[in-house]
Design an enzyme around this catalytic site. Structure first.
Site, PDB file in Angstrom:
ATOM      1  N   ASP A 212       0.850  -1.204   0.000  1.00 14.34           N
ATOM      2  CA  ASP A 212       0.000   0.000   0.000  1.00 14.34           C
ATOM      3  C   ASP A 212       0.879   1.245   0.000  1.00 14.34           C
ATOM      4  OD1 ASP A 212      -2.283   1.539  -0.006  1.00 14.34           O
ATOM      5  OD2 ASP A 212      -2.836   1.148   2.070  1.00 14.34           O
ATOM      6  N   ASP A 230       2.506   2.948   7.772  1.00 10.63           N
ATOM      7  CA  ASP A 230       1.334   2.103   7.512  1.00 10.63           C
ATOM      8  C   ASP A 230       1.703   0.668   7.171  1.00 10.63           C
ATOM      9  OD1 ASP A 230      -1.536   3.659   7.358  1.00 10.63           O
ATOM     10  OD2 ASP A 230       0.211   4.962   7.173  1.00 10.63           O
TER      11      ASP A 230
END
Ligand SMILES: *[C@@H]1O[C@H](CO)[C@@H](O)[C@H](O)[C@H]1NC(C)=O
Length: 363
Positions: A212, A230
């Protein structure tokens, strides 16, 4: 949950360097060390000695917390427990799926206090939520690189449960750039991209596939240092508003994801490289949305037909060429992060190479 793909980035890297292996014997050597390190690591995993360190080569391999029967053990191993009395919460800066995100200060005995971001797990959570929440800490805690968000530690022995990371004054890279449209030199932007490439080289060397990578998942500190953040894959994708469900049932941020990952769920360091190309485009366009208002389906079809994003306004042609290289259909033809990093270093050393702008600014 599908098992995360175990990437073998340096083997891919070796393959890329094929004809240049003799020249890049240092790289080759590193690859061999890496393969050995992986084998050693597999062995360790089987025998349940999870030190994560490979003493003879100095190369660490990422250990998936999901390989632990008891995920609490992974947190204990990779994250330092912090006494909550050392943490001073100052204000709420956001809301995550699991609870509030705050800023504050951490003062460890014998150390200067440092600004931190504190993620909290709100009360009434299930055991599964607690696991998912702490999973990110067990991943982050394995990394030690200036361009990856640093985990200071966790609070798990008292309530609320917290994850403490370094504080990033300028927040997410996409919104940061949107509020400063046109305010940086090309060299400054390339410096940001270089930082992200350093972080991604580190992750791929450790065998970690991010899945991502996007400007919204890069954080910027007060000195403009960009850090990859993240971690946690499926959980992160659940939270990512850009992630859409595909025909195969996975939740994927279409605009940032390589075609083979969208079509067959084939995530790898090479698919991270594709995403890196999109991040380059986001940075050079000051946070423009990739493919603008095109629908996800149109993006998929256009990519399939060979369409690629044009150079953003004011983007040096060399950088757009690097993006196009990252967006090759054949994953094996894309550069590895080591290649990307050395290319950017060459541009930085001879900034004249950045003066020729791509003239194709059509939108
Ligand atoms: C982190 O890396 C730096 C060098 O990049 C090294 O000096 C330091 O000892 C490392 N820290 C840990 C905890 O491994």
């Amino acid at each position: 949950r599908t098992a995360p793909t175990q990437p073998q980035p340096n083997q891919v890297c070796c393959h890329h360097f094929g004809q240049c292996c003799l020249v890049f014997c240092g790289v080759l050597h590193r690859c061999q060390g890496y393969i050995k390190a992986r084998m050693k690591s597999e062995e360790k995993r089987r025998t349940r000695f999870h030190s994560g360190h490979v003493p003879f080569s100095g190369i660490k391999t990422y250990v998936d917390p999901d390989t632990y029967e008891d995920p609490t053990q992974a947190v204990e191993e990779f994250a330092k427990e912090i006494d909550p009395s050392y943490i001073c919460i100052e204000r709420v800066i956001g809301a995550g799926e699991f609870g509030e995100v705050c800023s504050g200060r951490l003062r460890l005995p014998g150390r200067m206090d440092i600004p931190v971001a504190i993620k909290t797990l709100k009360g009434g959570y299930s055991e599964q939520q607690r696991r998912d929440f702490l999973r990110e800490a067990s991943i982050m805690g394995q990394f030690n690189c200036t361009n990856i968000i640093r985990l200071e530690g966790v609070v798990t022995n008292s309530r609320p449960v917290m994850i403490v990371v370094e504080y990033m004054e300028n927040g997410a890279l996409d919104s940061f750039l949107r509020t400063r449209d046109g305010q940086f030199t090309v060299l400054q932007l390339v410096g940001m991209l270089r930082g992200i490439a350093v972080g991604m080289t580190y992750l791929s060397d450790m065998g970690y596939v991010h899945r991502d990578l996007a400007a919204r998942n890069i954080l910027v500190d007060k000195s403009l240092v960009c850090k990859v953040s993240d971690f946690g894959m499926s959980r992160v994708l659940e939270e990512d508003t850009e992630a859409a469900y595909t025909a195969t049932g996975g939740k994927i941020p279409i605009r940032w994801t390589a075609p083979e990952a969208i079509a067959y769920g084939k995530f790898s360091t090479a698919s991270d490289v594709w995403s890196y190309g999109i991040v380059m485009w986001e940075v050079m366009s000051y946070g423009e949305r990739p493919y603008w208002e095109m629908s996800n389906q149109d993006v998929i079809l256009s990519i399939e037909e060979g369409y690629r994003l044009p150079a953003p306004m004011g983007c040096p042609v060399t950088l757009h060429q690097l993006m196009l290289h990252c967006w090759q259909k054949d994953a094996g033809q894309r550069p590895c992060f080591t290649d990307v990093l050395s290319f950017l270093d060459k541009l930085i050393i001879s900034p004249g190479s950045l003066l020729t702008l791509a003239t194709d600014t059509q939108r």
